[in-house]
Design a protein around this motif. Structure first.
Motif, mmCIF file in Angstrom:
data_model
loop_
_atom_site.group_PDB
_atom_site.id
_atom_site.type_symbol
_atom_site.label_atom_id
_atom_site.label_comp_id
_atom_site.label_asym_id
_atom_site.label_seq_id
_atom_site.Cartn_x
_atom_site.Cartn_y
_atom_site.Cartn_z
ATOM 1 N N LYS A 1 0.827 -1.216 0.000
ATOM 2 C CA LYS A 1 0.000 0.000 0.000
ATOM 3 C C LYS A 1 0.857 1.260 0.000
ATOM 4 N N SER B 1 -6.769 6.032 -3.488
ATOM 5 C CA SER B 1 -8.074 5.548 -3.043
ATOM 6 C C SER B 1 -8.746 4.837 -4.208
ATOM 7 N N LEU B 2 -9.242 3.642 -3.938
ATOM 8 C CA LEU B 2 -9.939 2.861 -4.959
ATOM 9 C C LEU B 2 -11.445 2.857 -4.716
ATOM 10 N N ALA B 3 -11.904 3.784 -3.914
ATOM 11 C CA ALA B 3 -13.328 3.858 -3.603
ATOM 12 C C ALA B 3 -14.139 4.017 -4.885
ATOM 13 N N GLY B 4 -15.214 3.263 -4.993
ATOM 14 C CA GLY B 4 -16.079 3.338 -6.164
ATOM 15 C C GLY B 4 -15.720 2.359 -7.255
ATOM 16 N N THR C 1 -15.039 -1.482 -8.637
ATOM 17 C CA THR C 1 -15.251 -2.909 -8.408
ATOM 18 C C THR C 1 -14.168 -3.664 -9.168
ATOM 19 N N GLU D 1 -9.010 -4.111 -0.918
ATOM 20 C CA GLU D 1 -10.134 -3.747 -0.054
ATOM 21 C C GLU D 1 -9.758 -2.635 0.919
ATOM 22 N N GLU D 2 -8.553 -2.725 1.483
ATOM 23 C CA GLU D 2 -8.121 -1.696 2.428
ATOM 24 C C GLU D 2 -7.917 -0.340 1.758
ATOM 25 N N GLY E 1 -10.086 0.675 -0.429
ATOM 26 C CA GLY E 1 -11.433 1.174 -0.697
ATOM 27 C C GLY E 1 -12.188 0.495 -1.807
ATOM 28 N N ALA E 2 -11.579 -0.446 -2.517
ATOM 29 C CA ALA E 2 -12.254 -1.091 -3.640
ATOM 30 C C ALA E 2 -13.290 -2.096 -3.163
ATOM 31 N N ASN E 3 -14.304 -2.313 -3.989
ATOM 32 C CA ASN E 3 -15.216 -3.443 -3.825
ATOM 33 C C ASN E 3 -14.551 -4.626 -4.519
ATOM 34 N N ARG F 1 -6.340 6.549 -11.786
ATOM 35 C CA ARG F 1 -7.041 7.473 -10.898
ATOM 36 C C ARG F 1 -6.592 8.910 -11.133
#
Length: 444
Positions: free
Chosen positions: A162, A169-172, A174, A193-194, A196-198, A351
């Motif tokens: 990481k 940030s991988l939020a949003g 999948t 996952e840590e 932020g990804a699904n 990103r």
């Protein structure tokens, strides 16, 4: 001792063949321990992938090293690049990897890292080889090496991976992740996952026998299907020891190491962090070379194999290189090829530019490539035959500077790999077949 069984490419062979027996591995551990102890070494790490024979070889190495009076730290199942990282950070004199990478479970191998997390020093390799000819002698009982398991090895490596993409940030997103039932089965999904990804994990239930079986970077079909069925943004696949990376875009198209290398290089260039150029191999697609040329990024080819890529990087002071297979080296982040580190570099680039994988690799389309393996035993001096030199010259003339020809004798099989690349697929196939017939007539 034959070097093909020891060194930077490791020991390779089917379990049960003479070079891979437990008694040989025990003696290898003893020899390594003796040589490193003589140089002031006191600690060696051992890690492995998930194949069943790893238990046996781990025990044999552990016994040999401790008999030489050197302490052992067991890491358990962990990616090859994780062992390289922990060798550095735990200040060990060497790290040993028990893995046969992308091979089936019936194979296994052993590779050494030095204290700096890179290939073992050549002189130390040679000293270990010489020590293998000596009879085993056990140190006194008061000097036998101690063995301890590093319980937090997995967590340490996750945090390191990481850290190679600060602020990501991988939020949003999948993401489907295929761990090849290998060493990253309990690491890669957690990293994503840590951040932020699904995460939709697959091939993450190793049983000792299913490593690389119809999954991972060498068999991406199941990953393609999962990405399409789930509507994921992308997928990534590692190999059994997690030093290779292949990705799949949202339309199910496979993105190989050449295109991923381009994405990382272009991002480094835009951020002023490229520091030189890019090293590929003789097998890197001509499309990568063209795409980098259009961006003004220097590109050179090394012989096939990660050790040759590293040699070129070191000699030029460059930081980025890799192979079509997905073995990508980012020396500004770590000391060896690392599938998860490379994945985060690609994801960080996407990103930063707010674009998808499919859009990013559209700048580096792969050109048509045809590869034909020609079998024959009479390969000595075949490249110097006038008729073959003329045939190659004729093909290159027809490509008119918009393609590439490569003849490469295999180092392990009686065959010659004939490859032609160019912009016209039909032309490439026709020229490759013609050249292969010429090679066949000479070496058969």
């Amino acid at each position: 001792m034959s070097r093909k069984y020891f060194g930077t490419d490791g020991i390779r062979g089917t379990v049960g063949e003479a070079p891979i027996t437990p008694d040989f591995v025990l003696k290898l551990g003893w020899a390594a321990g003796r040589v490193l102890a003589a140089r002031g070494g006191s600690k060696i790490l051992i890690g492995k992938d998930t194949r069943i024979s790893g238990y046996m070889f781990e025990s044999a190495l552990e016994a040999g090293i401790s008999a030489a009076g050197v302490d052992v730290r067991l890491l358990g199942p962990i990616p090859t690049p994780g062992i390289a990282y922990l060798t550095r950070t735990l200040h060990a004199q060497a790290g040993i990897v028990i893995s046969a990478s992308h091979n089936p479970y019936t194979d296994n191998g052993i590779k050494f890292f030095g204290a700096d997390g890179r290939k073992l020093n050549d002189q130390i390799e040679q000293d270990i080889e010489r020590m293998l000819d000596e009879p085993i002698s056990v140190v006194g009982s008061d000097r036998i090496g101690k063995v301890r398991r590093i319980d937090d090895a997995r967590g340490r490596y996750i945090e390191f991976v990481k850290s190679t993409a600060p602020g990501l940030s991988l939020a949003g997103l999948t993401i489907v992740v295929d761990t090849a039932n290998g060493a990253a089965y309990h690491i890669a999904p957690d990293v994503l996952e840590e951040l932020g990804a699904n995460v939709l994990p697959m091939a993450n239930t190793p049983d000792g026998f299913n490593i690389n079986r119809d999954c991972g970077s060498t068999s991406p079909e199941a990953l393609r299907r999962k990405v399409l069925e789930s509507g994921a943004d992308l997928g990534l696949a590692l190999d059994g020891d997690a030093d290779r990376l292949i990705m799949v875009d949202d339309q199910g198209e496979v993105v190989d190491g050449d295109q991923l290398l381009y994405v990382i290089a272009r991002d480094r260039q835009r951020n002023g962090a490229l520091h030189g150029g890019v090293v590929g191999t003789l097998m890197s697609n001509y499309g990568l070379e063209l795409a980098l040329e259009q961006q003004g990024i220097p590109f050179v080819r090394a012989n096939v194999g990660d050790r040759y890529v590293m040699e070129q990087l070191d000699s030029r002071g460059w930081l980025l290189g890799g192979e079509s297979s997905g073995h990508l080296v980012c020396l500004d982040r770590t000391s060896t090829g690392d599938g998860m580190v490379a994945a985060l570099q690609v994801l960080a680039a996407l990103r930063r530019e707010n674009r998808g994988l499919r859009d990013a690799v559209a700048e580096a389309p792969l050109v048509p490539q045809t590869l034909i393996n020609v079998r024959g035993d009479n390969r000595d001096g075949f490249m110097e035959r006038p008729e073959l030199r003329q045939a190659v010259s004729d093909v290159e003339a027809e490509l008119a500077g918009k393609g590439r020809v490569l003849l490469r004798p295999s180092g392990t099989e009686p065959l010659v790999r004939v490859m032609v690349e160019g912009l016209d697929g039909a032309q490439v196939e026709r020229l490759c077949q013609r050249l292969a017939e010429q090679v066949q007539a000479i070496i058969a």
